[in-house]
Design an enzyme around this catalytic site. Structure first.
Site, short mmCIF file in Angstrom:
data_model
loop_
_atom_site.label_atom_id
_atom_site.label_comp_id
_atom_site.label_asym_id
_atom_site.label_seq_id
_atom_site.Cartn_x
_atom_site.Cartn_y
_atom_site.Cartn_z
N CYS A 122 0.80 -1.24 0.00
CA CYS A 122 0.00 0.00 0.00
C CYS A 122 0.83 1.28 0.00
O CYS A 122 0.39 2.30 -0.52
CB CYS A 122 -1.01 0.01 1.14
SG CYS A 122 -0.27 0.03 2.78
N CYS A 130 -3.52 -2.56 -0.80
CA CYS A 130 -2.47 -3.48 -0.37
C CYS A 130 -2.22 -4.61 -1.38
O CYS A 130 -1.41 -5.51 -1.12
CB CYS A 130 -2.83 -4.07 0.99
SG CYS A 130 -3.09 -2.79 2.25
N LYS A 195 -5.72 -8.66 11.61
CA LYS A 195 -5.61 -7.23 11.38
C LYS A 195 -6.98 -6.69 10.97
O LYS A 195 -7.55 -7.11 9.97
CB LYS A 195 -4.58 -6.95 10.28
CG LYS A 195 -4.49 -5.48 9.91
CD LYS A 195 -3.33 -5.20 8.98
CE LYS A 195 -3.35 -3.74 8.57
NZ LYS A 195 -2.25 -3.41 7.66
N GLU A 233 -7.96 -16.84 11.22
CA GLU A 233 -6.80 -16.18 10.59
C GLU A 233 -5.49 -16.64 11.24
O GLU A 233 -4.51 -16.91 10.57
CB GLU A 233 -6.93 -14.66 10.72
CG GLU A 233 -7.91 -14.02 9.75
CD GLU A 233 -7.39 -13.99 8.31
OE1 GLU A 233 -6.28 -14.51 8.06
OE2 GLU A 233 -8.09 -13.46 7.44
N LYS A 248 -3.86 -6.61 15.64
CA LYS A 248 -3.73 -5.18 15.36
C LYS A 248 -5.08 -4.58 15.04
O LYS A 248 -5.79 -5.17 14.23
CB LYS A 248 -2.78 -5.03 14.17
CG LYS A 248 -2.63 -3.60 13.70
CD LYS A 248 -1.76 -3.56 12.48
CE LYS A 248 -1.78 -2.15 11.93
NZ LYS A 248 -1.29 -2.06 10.60
N TYR A 313 4.81 3.27 19.00
CA TYR A 313 5.49 4.55 18.79
C TYR A 313 5.97 5.14 20.10
O TYR A 313 6.74 6.09 20.11
CB TYR A 313 4.53 5.52 18.07
CG TYR A 313 4.04 4.94 16.76
CD1 TYR A 313 4.81 5.03 15.60
CD2 TYR A 313 2.82 4.25 16.69
CE1 TYR A 313 4.39 4.46 14.41
CE2 TYR A 313 2.39 3.67 15.51
CZ TYR A 313 3.17 3.78 14.38
OH TYR A 313 2.75 3.20 13.21
C1 PBG Z 1 0.17 -1.36 5.86
C2 PBG Z 1 0.11 -1.04 7.30
C3 PBG Z 1 -0.78 -0.18 7.99
C4 PBG Z 1 -0.33 -0.13 9.31
C5 PBG Z 1 0.77 -0.98 9.40
N1 PBG Z 1 1.02 -1.55 8.14
C6 PBG Z 1 -1.91 0.64 7.52
C7 PBG Z 1 -3.12 0.08 6.95
O1 PBG Z 1 -3.34 -1.13 6.91
O2 PBG Z 1 -3.90 0.89 6.48
C8 PBG Z 1 -0.94 0.70 10.39
C9 PBG Z 1 -0.04 1.07 11.50
C10 PBG Z 1 -0.54 2.15 12.38
O3 PBG Z 1 -1.65 2.68 12.27
O4 PBG Z 1 0.25 2.51 13.27
N2 PBG Z 1 -0.82 -2.18 5.36
#
Ligand code: PBG
Length: 323
Positions: A122, A130, A195, A233, A248, A313
């Site tokens: 992405c 993605c 995710k 998953e 996540k 972070y």
């Molecule tokens: C890429 C990806 C994303 C995040 C990590 N890898 C964004 C998404 O899926 O839109 C998000 C990380 C974050 O918000 O800190 N696919």
């Protein structure tokens, strides 16, 4: 036996006592700090949506990685901002891509810091999805080969672990096979297994310039309402060869972390994502919350839910004040 014989407050009297009986701890060694690598030299630009985090050129990323290593943080995960995007995300699997260069520079600059790379198209595609697009839809199977190529190019550059975040079906298996064929049978995969399609990624998409140009990600990321599906998953990714499994975001999904930790026989990671961090930073900037205590409580709760590893972070702030 109850009050007045039971007095749980007895063990809360002093910090020494509380520390002695504390059930959950967080160490910098459990943390992975995300870095955003951008083309150029000498670039260190603060990301507006992620105060305290920066867009870094390769040379600056190497310096930052040294600082992260000195703080005792376990690892970093790299995201790339390419110089140009196209429909198939070519720079993502270019051996001269910005992440590949950063991996090489960081490996030279550090001794033991673990270098993870995010494997996803992405950030590199002009449409911001993605996977590759055909007939207006994100195509699963044609995307797998590109992800596998990206993982192998990260491995060749010296990554310690690749972390696919795209949510295509079968990508862990495709990546495992490609890594094995390329001579990287020992390289682990951390899969973003559960995710969710989350509003909490907002600040990241600004940081990585990866917002989809049309539609959304709900056709491949998970519905926030589901936990049984997370179990599926996680099982599929484990069967395909994932060595560590990620949930996540983290905070709104502590129940999912707990469920995965109880069912999986592999280490569990959780991504304390950009929106979770930005909320803390924004409220702290207003003087509404105690940022330091809030950060500790959040990271502790993610560990308490069952995560072994946390991508966050906050890692540098946490490690700076760890002792
Ligand atoms: C890429 C990806 C994303 C995040 C990590 N890898 C964004 C998404 O899926 O839109 C998000 C990380 C974050 O918000 O800190 N696919």
């Amino acid at each position: 036996m109850s009050f007045p014989l039971e007095r749980p407050r007895r063990l809360r009297a002093t910090e020494r006592l509380r520390a002695m009986v504390r059930e959950t701890t967080v160490s910098p060694a459990n943390l992975i700090y995300p870095l955003f690598v951008t083309p150029g030299e000498g670039v260190k630009r603060e990301i507006a949506s992620l105060p305290g985090c920066y867009h870094l050129s390769v040379d600056e990323a190497a310096k930052e990685a040294e600082a992260v290593e000195r703080l005792g943080i376990g690892g970093i995960i790299l995201f790339g901002l390419p110089s140009a995007k196209d429909p198939v995300g070519s720079e993502g699997y270019d051996d001269q891509g910005v992440v590949q260069q950063a991996v090489r520079a960081i490996r030279r600059a550090t001794k033991e810091l673990l270098v993870f790379t995010d494997v996803c198209l992405c950030e590199y595609t002009s449409h911001g999805h993605c996977g590759v697009i055909e007939k207006g839809e994100v195509q699963n199977d044609p995307t797998l080969g590109l992800l596998a190529k990206m993982a192998v190019s990260h491995a060749k550059a010296g990554a310690h672990c690749v972390a696919p975040s795209d949510m295509m079906d079968g990508r862990v298996g495709a990546i495992r096979e490609a890594l094995d064929e390329a001579g990287f049978a020992s390289l682990p995969i951390l899969s973003y297994a559960a995710k969710y399609a989350s509003a909490f990624y907002g600040p990241f998409r600004e940081a990585a310039d990866s917002a989809p140009q049309f539609g959304d990600r709900r056709g491949y990321q998970m519905d926030p309402a589901n936990v049984r599906e997370a179990m599926l998953e996680v099982r599929l990714d484990a069967e395909e060869g994932a060595d560590m499994l990620m949930v996540k975001p983290a905070l709104p999904y502590l129940d999912v972390i707990r469920a995965v930790a109880e069912s999986a026989d592999r280490p569990v990671a959780a991504y304390n994502v950009s929106g979770e961090y930005a909320m803390v930073k924004a409220a702290a900037a207003k003087g509404w919350v105690d940022e330091d205590r809030m950060m500790r409580e959040i990271l502790t709760s993610i560990r308490r839910a069952g995560a072994d590893v946390i991508l966050t972070y906050h890692a540098k702030d946490f490690a700076r004040k760890a002792d």
